[in-house]
Design a protein around this motif. Structure first.
Motif, PDB file in Angstrom:
ATOM      1  N   CYS A 162      17.366  43.209 -64.135  1.00  0.00           N
ATOM      2  CA  CYS A 162      18.313  43.895 -65.022  1.00  0.00           C
ATOM      3  C   CYS A 162      19.700  43.958 -64.384  1.00  0.00           C
ATOM      4  CB  CYS A 162      17.828  45.304 -65.335  1.00  0.00           C
ATOM      5  SG  CYS A 162      16.426  45.390 -66.467  1.00  0.00           S
ATOM      6  N   VAL A 163      19.742  44.274 -63.087  1.00  0.00           N
ATOM      7  CA  VAL A 163      21.021  44.347 -62.379  1.00  0.00           C
ATOM      8  C   VAL A 163      21.632  42.951 -62.248  1.00  0.00           C
ATOM      9  CG1 VAL A 163      22.176  45.024 -60.241  1.00  0.00           C
ATOM     10  CG2 VAL A 163      20.229  46.357 -61.085  1.00  0.00           C
ATOM     11  N   PHE A 164      20.807  41.973 -61.877  1.00  0.00           N
ATOM     12  CA  PHE A 164      21.322  40.627 -61.634  1.00  0.00           C
ATOM     13  C   PHE A 164      21.928  40.016 -62.893  1.00  0.00           C
ATOM     14  CE2 PHE A 164      20.755  36.024 -61.843  1.00  0.00           C
ATOM     15  CZ  PHE A 164      21.464  35.623 -60.722  1.00  0.00           C
ATOM     16  N   TRP A 165      21.226  40.076 -64.005  1.00  0.00           N
ATOM     17  CA  TRP A 165      21.732  39.418 -65.223  1.00  0.00           C
ATOM     18  C   TRP A 165      22.953  40.141 -65.775  1.00  0.00           C
ATOM     19  CZ3 TRP A 165      20.311  34.727 -65.420  1.00  0.00           C
ATOM     20  CH2 TRP A 165      19.064  34.344 -64.924  1.00  0.00           C
ATOM     21  N   GLY A 166      23.022  41.459 -65.585  1.00  0.00           N
ATOM     22  CA  GLY A 166      24.251  42.166 -65.954  1.00  0.00           C
ATOM     23  C   GLY A 166      25.415  41.731 -65.082  1.00  0.00           C
ATOM     24  N   TRP A 167      25.157  41.628 -63.761  1.00  0.00           N
ATOM     25  CA  TRP A 167      26.196  41.162 -62.830  1.00  0.00           C
ATOM     26  C   TRP A 167      26.632  39.743 -63.167  1.00  0.00           C
ATOM     27  CZ3 TRP A 167      25.646  37.005 -59.424  1.00  0.00           C
ATOM     28  CH2 TRP A 167      26.691  36.829 -58.498  1.00  0.00           C
ATOM     29  N   LEU A 168      25.681  38.874 -63.491  1.00  0.00           N
ATOM     30  CA  LEU A 168      26.026  37.485 -63.794  1.00  0.00           C
ATOM     31  C   LEU A 168      26.902  37.383 -65.040  1.00  0.00           C
ATOM     32  CD1 LEU A 168      25.370  34.641 -62.610  1.00  0.00           C
ATOM     33  CD2 LEU A 168      23.693  34.417 -64.465  1.00  0.00           C
ATOM     34  N   SER A 169      26.683  38.288 -65.998  1.00  0.00           N
ATOM     35  CA  SER A 169      27.514  38.258 -67.206  1.00  0.00           C
ATOM     36  C   SER A 169      28.970  38.580 -66.876  1.00  0.00           C
ATOM     37  CB  SER A 169      26.982  39.232 -68.258  1.00  0.00           C
ATOM     38  OG  SER A 169      27.222  40.576 -67.889  1.00  0.00           O
ATOM     39  N   GLN A 203      30.350  37.671 -63.968  1.00  0.00           N
ATOM     40  CA  GLN A 203      30.842  36.557 -63.168  1.00  0.00           C
ATOM     41  C   GLN A 203      30.999  35.275 -63.980  1.00  0.00           C
ATOM     42  OE1 GLN A 203      31.734  37.365 -59.984  1.00  0.00           O
ATOM     43  NE2 GLN A 203      31.067  39.401 -60.652  1.00  0.00           N
ATOM     44  N   TRP A 204      30.027  34.951 -64.795  1.00  0.00           N
ATOM     45  CA  TRP A 204      30.006  33.670 -65.516  1.00  0.00           C
ATOM     46  C   TRP A 204      30.192  33.814 -67.021  1.00  0.00           C
ATOM     47  CZ3 TRP A 204      25.511  30.274 -63.121  1.00  0.00           C
ATOM     48  CH2 TRP A 204      25.791  30.065 -61.771  1.00  0.00           C
ATOM     49  N   GLY A 205      30.175  35.029 -67.521  1.00  0.00           N
ATOM     50  CA  GLY A 205      30.272  35.239 -68.955  1.00  0.00           C
ATOM     51  C   GLY A 205      28.894  35.535 -69.540  1.00  0.00           C
ATOM     52  N   THR A 206      28.871  36.340 -70.590  1.00  0.00           N
ATOM     53  CA  THR A 206      27.611  36.774 -71.169  1.00  0.00           C
ATOM     54  C   THR A 206      26.833  35.621 -71.778  1.00  0.00           C
ATOM     55  OG1 THR A 206      28.715  38.857 -71.670  1.00  0.00           O
ATOM     56  CG2 THR A 206      26.566  38.501 -72.676  1.00  0.00           C
ATOM     57  N   ARG A 207      27.527  34.655 -72.369  1.00  0.00           N
ATOM     58  CA  ARG A 207      26.830  33.512 -72.971  1.00  0.00           C
ATOM     59  C   ARG A 207      26.028  32.754 -71.922  1.00  0.00           C
ATOM     60  NH1 ARG A 207      30.544  29.769 -76.233  1.00  0.00           N
ATOM     61  NH2 ARG A 207      30.007  31.236 -77.892  1.00  0.00           N
ATOM     62  N   ALA A 208      26.632  32.471 -70.786  1.00  0.00           N
ATOM     63  CA  ALA A 208      25.925  31.745 -69.728  1.00  0.00           C
ATOM     64  C   ALA A 208      24.725  32.546 -69.239  1.00  0.00           C
ATOM     65  CB  ALA A 208      26.876  31.450 -68.567  1.00  0.00           C
ATOM     66  N   ALA A 209      24.893  33.871 -69.101  1.00  0.00           N
ATOM     67  CA  ALA A 209      23.786  34.715 -68.650  1.00  0.00           C
ATOM     68  C   ALA A 209      22.646  34.706 -69.663  1.00  0.00           C
ATOM     69  CB  ALA A 209      24.287  36.144 -68.423  1.00  0.00           C
ATOM     70  N   MET A 210      22.967  34.723 -70.962  1.00  0.00           N
ATOM     71  CA  MET A 210      21.931  34.683 -71.992  1.00  0.00           C
ATOM     72  C   MET A 210      21.169  33.361 -71.960  1.00  0.00           C
ATOM     73  SD  MET A 210      24.039  36.511 -75.114  1.00  0.00           S
ATOM     74  CE  MET A 210      22.734  36.423 -76.328  1.00  0.00           C
ATOM     75  N   LYS A 266      34.417  36.825 -81.519  1.00  0.00           N
ATOM     76  CA  LYS A 266      34.944  38.180 -81.515  1.00  0.00           C
ATOM     77  C   LYS A 266      34.878  38.826 -80.125  1.00  0.00           C
ATOM     78  CE  LYS A 266      34.201  39.586 -86.314  1.00  0.00           C
ATOM     79  NZ  LYS A 266      33.623  40.625 -87.192  1.00  0.00           N
ATOM     80  N   GLY A 267      34.244  38.135 -79.207  1.00  0.00           N
ATOM     81  CA  GLY A 267      34.182  38.675 -77.858  1.00  0.00           C
ATOM     82  C   GLY A 267      32.891  39.384 -77.526  1.00  0.00           C
ATOM     83  N   TRP A 268      31.930  39.437 -78.456  1.00  0.00           N
ATOM     84  CA  TRP A 268      30.689  40.128 -78.172  1.00  0.00           C
ATOM     85  C   TRP A 268      29.893  39.385 -77.099  1.00  0.00           C
ATOM     86  CZ3 TRP A 268      28.481  40.878 -83.811  1.00  0.00           C
ATOM     87  CH2 TRP A 268      29.408  41.608 -84.556  1.00  0.00           C
ATOM     88  N   VAL A 269      29.902  38.069 -77.188  1.00  0.00           N
ATOM     89  CA  VAL A 269      29.057  37.256 -76.328  1.00  0.00           C
ATOM     90  C   VAL A 269      29.867  36.498 -75.280  1.00  0.00           C
ATOM     91  CG1 VAL A 269      27.503  35.272 -76.262  1.00  0.00           C
ATOM     92  CG2 VAL A 269      27.228  37.004 -78.041  1.00  0.00           C
ATOM     93  N   ALA A 270      30.938  35.845 -75.714  1.00  0.00           N
ATOM     94  CA  ALA A 270      31.643  34.911 -74.824  1.00  0.00           C
ATOM     95  C   ALA A 270      32.556  35.605 -73.828  1.00  0.00           C
ATOM     96  CB  ALA A 270      32.447  33.925 -75.659  1.00  0.00           C
ATOM     97  N   LYS A 271      32.921  36.856 -74.087  1.00  0.00           N
ATOM     98  CA  LYS A 271      33.881  37.574 -73.237  1.00  0.00           C
ATOM     99  C   LYS A 271      33.412  37.642 -71.785  1.00  0.00           C
ATOM    100  CE  LYS A 271      36.004  42.164 -72.879  1.00  0.00           C
ATOM    101  NZ  LYS A 271      37.392  41.897 -73.010  1.00  0.00           N
ATOM    102  N   ARG A 272      34.330  37.399 -70.848  1.00  0.00           N
ATOM    103  CA  ARG A 272      34.022  37.515 -69.428  1.00  0.00           C
ATOM    104  C   ARG A 272      34.683  38.761 -68.853  1.00  0.00           C
ATOM    105  NH1 ARG A 272      34.718  32.311 -65.806  1.00  0.00           N
ATOM    106  NH2 ARG A 272      34.061  33.904 -64.318  1.00  0.00           N
TER     107      ARG A 272
END
Length: 438
Positions: A305-312, A314-321, A432-438
Motif C-alpha cells: 500500500c505504501v509502495f504503490w502510493g509512493w510510486l504514483s 514518482q512515476w504518475g498514477t497511471r504507471a502505478a496502476m 482531468k488529472g484524476w489518473v495521469a497527474k504526477r
C-alpha cells in the motif's frame, strides 16, 4: 465565486514542500485510528464460533447458530452505505475533523459494549438483538471511517507526497486485519478453549474499545483540513444535499470509484479473506501453514500500500496502476497455479501476490481527486460504500460457486480485476488529472 476544482483540492499547498512534523502527526494519528477501527470491525469474525455458542439458544443446531452469527457479521456490511452517506454528508457541511472523530467513537463504543454484553444464558433473546445492534453501529462507523480518513489525509498532504500519504494511511487500515489475526492467535495460545468460552473472548473487544476511545481523544489534536477551512472562508460550503449534487453532476466520477472498488473488494476478499479456507478445503493444506502464509501476505499487502502510493508520486498514477494491477493479475496465476507446492513456495508466492494487492491504495489516490472539495467526502463515500456492499457481498458466493466447476476460479477472478485495473489507468477522464497527474 467559482468553486475549487478537483485538482486544486487534491492536496494542501504548497505542492513542493516535504512532509513536516504536523503532516507526520496527522498521518500517524489517522493511520492509528484506522488500524484500531478496522481491527474492531474484523475481530468479530475471528471469534464468530464462540459468539454463536454464547449468544444463541443451546438447542439451536450448530449450522443454524453459525448462519445466524454470520448474518449478524454481514449486517455490518449492509450498514456501511447508510453510515457512510450520513457521516460524509455532515463531513461536507460541518467539517472533516468532526466526522472523522465521530466515526472512531461510533466504532469504539459498540466494540466495548460487545465485550461487556451479557450472553443468552443471562438475558435470553435480548442478547443476539443487542449484538446485532452493536454490529450495525460498527458498520455505520466503518462506512464513514475509510473515505473520511482518505479525504482528511489527502487534504492535508502536499501534492508531491499525496500518493505516499494516502498509501501510508491505507497500510494502517489494512494493518487492522493483521492486528486482529495476531490477537486471535495470541488468545488461543495463552488461554484454553474453556477459558475463552467462559470469559477470555471478551478481552479483544474490551481492548479494542478502550484503545478506540484513546484514539478518539488523540484525534482532538488534529486540525481541520486546509481545503475545508478555505471553503468556509470563501463561504463555499454547499448547503444543497451533497448526495443530490453527486447524482446529478458527478455520475461519471462515481462510476470510476465504483469500478475501482470492485477491484479493491475482490483483491481483499478473495486473496486475503477467502484464500486461507480455500487452501485448506481444496488443496488440504494444514491450517497452521495456510494461516502463516496468509499472515505474511497481509504484511506484504501493508507494505505494498505504501509502495504503490509512493510510486504514483514518482512515476504518475497511471504507471502505478498499470504496474500494480497488471502485476496482481500475473502473480495471481503464479500463486494459484503453483498450489499446493511446498510450504516455502506457498509463503513466497502468497507474499508476492499480497504485495501487488497493495495497489488497492491507488483507489483513494484517484477517488479523492475525482470529486470537487464541496462534495468530495460524500462522493467518495457513496461510491465506495455502495460498490463495496454489492461486490464485497457477492464475491465470496460467486467464487465459491465458480470453483465447483474450476478450482482456478479465484485466479481467474483476481486476474480479471487486475486487467480491469490496468484498463482504468487509461480511462478517458484521465485528462482531468484524476489518473495521469504526477
Amino acid at each position: 465565486m467559482t468553486s475549487l476544482t478537483a485538482e486544486q483540492g487534491a492536496a494542501a499547498a504548497p505542492a513542493n514542500r516535504p512532509l513536516n512534523r504536523d503532516d507526520y502527526k496527522t498521518l500517524g494519528l489517522s493511520a492509528l485510528g484506522g488500524t484500531l477501527e478496522f481491527y474492531d470491525f474484523v475481530v468479530f469474525v475471528f471469534f464468530a464460533n464462540v459468539l454463536g455458542a454464547l449468544f444463541f439458544p443451546p438447542s439451536m443446531p450448530d449450522w443454524m447458530r453459525q448462519l445466524q452469527t454470520l448474518g449478524i457479521f454481514a449486517a455490518g456490511y449492509l450498514a456501511r452505505p447508510i453510515g457512510g452517506i450520513l457521516i460524509a454528508h455532515y463531513g461536507d457541511i460541518l467539517g472533516r475533523k468532526k466526522m472523522f472523530t465521530l466515526s472512531v467513537f461510533l466504532m469504539a463504543v459498540p466494540t466495548l459494549v460487545i465485550g461487556l454484553l451479557p450472553t443468552y444464558e443471562t438475558i435470553g433473546l435480548a442478547a443476539p438483538f443487542l449484538l446485532l445492534a452493536m454490529r450495525v453501529l460498527q458498520g455505520a462507523a466503518i462506512g464513514g471511517e475509510m473515505p473520511g480518513a482518505w479525504v482528511f489525509v489527502a487534504e492535508h498532504a502536499p501534492a508531491k507526497r499525496y500518493g505516499f500519504a494516502i498509501g501510508s494511511l491505507t497500510s494502517g487500515i489494512t494493518g487492522g486485519i493483521f492486528l486482529g489475526s495476531i490477537i486471535g492467535v495470541w488468545l488461543n495460545s495463552v488461554y484454553s478453549p474453556a477459558e475463552i468460552h467462559d470469559w477470555a473472548w471478551r478481552i479483544p473487544f474490551i481492548l479494542g474499545g478502550v484503545f478506540g476511545l484513546v484514539s478518539v481523544y488523540l484525534r482532538k489534536f488534529l486540525h481541520e483540513t486546509p481545503i475545508f477551512q478555505e471553503m468556509q472562508a470563501r463561504k463555499k460550503v454547499d448547503r444543497e444535499l451533497p448526495l443530490k449534487t453527486i447524482l446529478r453532476d458527478h455520475r461519471e466520477a462515481s462510476v470510476v470509484v465504483a469500478l475501482m472498488t470492485w477491484i479493491l473488494s475482490t483483491a481483499v476478499v478473495v486473496v486475503i479473506l477467502f484464500t486461507p479456507s480455500y487452501l485448506q478445503k481444496v488443496f488440504h493444506i494444514a491450517p497452521a501453514v495456510a494461516l502463516k502464509a496468509n499472515a505474511v501476505a497481509t504484511v506484504t499487502l501493508t507494505i505494498g500500500c505504501v509502495f504503490w502510493g509512493w510510486l504514483s508520486d514518482q512515476w504518475g498514477t497511471r504507471a502505478a496502476m498499470v504496474l500494480g494491477w497488471g502485476g496482481m493479475a500475473v502473480t495471481a496465476y503464479l500463486f494459484y497455479l503453483n498450489l499446493p507446492g511446498t510450504e516455502l513456495s506457498l509463503i513466497w508466492t502468497y507474499a508476492l501476490v499480497g504485495f501487488f494487492v497493495g495497489a488497492i491504495s491507488l483507489l483513494p489516490v484517484v477517488g479523492v481527486r475525482a470529486f470537487p472539495p464541496e462534495v468530495r467526502f460524500t462522493g467518495l463515500s457513496f461510491s465506495y460504500n455502495m460498490a463495496y456492499a454489492v461486490f464485497g457481498g457477492l464475491t465470496p458466493m460467486l467464487v465459491s460457486v465458480w470453483q465447483q466447476a474450476d478450482v482456478m476460479a479465484p485466479a481467474h477472478y483476481v486476474a480479471a480485476m487486475g486487467v480491469l485495473g490496468v484498463a482504468m489507468g487509461f480511462w478517458p477522464l484521465a485528462v482531468k488529472g484524476w489518473v495521469a497527474k504526477r
